[in-house]
Scaffold this motif. Structure first.
Motif, PDB file in Angstrom:
ATOM      1  N   ARG A 198       0.833  -1.206   0.000  1.00 55.88           N
ATOM      2  CA  ARG A 198       0.000   0.000   0.000  1.00 55.88           C
ATOM      3  C   ARG A 198       0.871   1.261   0.000  1.00 55.88           C
ATOM      4  O   ARG A 198       0.547   2.249  -0.682  1.00 55.88           O
ATOM      5  N   TYR A 199       1.983   1.205   0.714  1.00 54.75           N
ATOM      6  CA  TYR A 199       2.896   2.348   0.743  1.00 54.75           C
ATOM      7  C   TYR A 199       3.455   2.625  -0.644  1.00 54.75           C
ATOM      8  O   TYR A 199       3.568   3.780  -1.074  1.00 54.75           O
ATOM      9  N   ASP A 202       0.761   4.218  -2.709  1.00 56.42           N
ATOM     10  CA  ASP A 202       0.485   5.564  -2.215  1.00 56.42           C
ATOM     11  C   ASP A 202       1.606   6.527  -2.583  1.00 56.42           C
ATOM     12  O   ASP A 202       1.361   7.662  -2.997  1.00 56.42           O
ATOM     13  N   ARG A 203       2.846   6.053  -2.473  1.00 58.41           N
ATOM     14  CA  ARG A 203       3.991   6.936  -2.731  1.00 58.41           C
ATOM     15  C   ARG A 203       4.284   7.089  -4.218  1.00 58.41           C
ATOM     16  O   ARG A 203       4.553   8.206  -4.697  1.00 58.41           O
ATOM     17  N   SER A 209      -4.590   8.840  -3.007  1.00 58.60           N
ATOM     18  CA  SER A 209      -4.572   7.578  -2.266  1.00 58.60           C
ATOM     19  C   SER A 209      -5.973   6.991  -2.091  1.00 58.60           C
ATOM     20  O   SER A 209      -6.120   5.787  -1.863  1.00 58.60           O
TER      21      SER A 209
END
Length: 320
Positions: A198-199, A202-203, A209
């Motif tokens: 997920r990071y 998101d990044r 997001s």
């Protein structure tokens, strides 16, 4: 007595790690085909790879090639396959080591993937339009160069989404560590956890997001925990999947018409690199607003609108 205690603790730790790794694999379960269409098998150098076909076979062939990251697969194109199949004969492939394809314990390389794309396109498609993302964009360029110098059918066109030829400094020891049976599997499982995936989205994947749904994260996590999943990722995380050519130079030497697609807010491979690449290679560049590395997944309607229309000229900006 102390030695026995230390040894017992070590054995217990290793045992717990092995058990935990097995439980994660069992929890991930079998990976279903996420795309509409008919799934087929292509055997390449003893590796069974899977691909999905959708649309009218009489329409132009459109080959979709996903990027390289933990949990990568053709699921990346789920938002656009059905739309594209209205105008194209779509072929979405899971690269060796990813998705529903086999994941043998090879030392994966850029050459291996370029040769796979070259052979797959030659045997399964007919002069395809090739859409490739991120590092796979460089593999596609290498494959196109090979087809141009041989008697194989050329690629009709390349559409490269935030392509790159450089992901990290080369660190072969990282590959060796991640490939190690117990320690490597444990380390990989930590790096490929749901929070880590997920990071990444998101990044580097999505501008907003809120567009990252749980199903996307869950599928990537289950893909990342199929048997043998760590082998290709080990090469990627060690930087040893980067091609040994300069992308600008190689792309400039191609005769295959090429268009670059970039998310305006891409950070990992920023837009300035896209503009430099387009200028050096004299290619078209399409910029999609409110997007980063995965504009086709975050803004499928805009991406399909571009792809199904006549190709724009350099630096055409598409709003949200």
């Amino acid at each position: 007595m102390k030695a026995r205690t230390v040894l017992g603790a070590a054995v217990g730790t290793v045992g717990a790690a092995v058990l935990g790794n097995r439980l994660l694999t069992k929890r991930a379960g079998d990976l279903e085909n996420p795309l509409v269409g008919i799934e087929r098998t292509y055997r390449w150098r003893g590796i069974e790879t899977r691909y999905t076909v959708a649309g009218d076979p009489n329409d132009p062939d459109l080959l979709l090639c996903h990027g390289i990251y933990a949990g990568a697969s053709s699921h990346e194109f789920r938002p656009i396959v059905e739309r594209l199949a209205e105008d194209y004969h779509v072929i979405a492939v899971d690269l060796p080591g990813f998705g529903r394809s086999e994941r043998p314990p090879l030392v994966y390389s850029a050459t291996l993937y370029a040769e796979f794309l070259r052979d797959f396109a030659d045997e399964v498609t007919d002069e395809p339009i090739v859409v490739a993302t991120s590092l796979t964009g460089a593999f596609a360029v290498g494959a196109a160069a090979e087809t141009e110098s041989s008697d194989r059918d050329d690629f009709e066109q390349l559409v490269l989404i935030c392509p790159t030829d450089e992901t990290a400094d080369e660190r072969p020891w990282v590959r060796t560590l991640v490939r190690a049976p117990v320690v490597g599997t444990t380390l990989y499982n930590l790096l490929a956890s749901k929070p880590s995936i997920r990071y990444f989205y998101d990044r580097d994947g999505y501008y907003d997001s809120d567009r990252i749904d749980d199903e996307t994260v869950d599928y990537a996590w289950r893909s990342a925990h199929q048997p043998g999943a760590r082998y290709a990722s080990a090469s990627f995380s060690s930087g040893t999947l980067d091609p040994d050519f300069d992308l600008q130079t190689e792309l400039a030497g191609l005769e295959t018409p090429t268009t670059l697609v970039w998310g305006r807010d891409a950070d990992l491979v920023p837009l300035r690199e896209g503009r430099d690449l387009a200028e050096a290679a004299d290619t078209d560049l399409v910029v999609i607003d409110y997007a980063t590395q995965l504009p086709h997944a975050e803004h499928p309607d805009k991406f399909v609108e571009y792809l199904t229309a006549e190709l724009p000229h350099v630096d055409v900006d598409i709003g949200d």
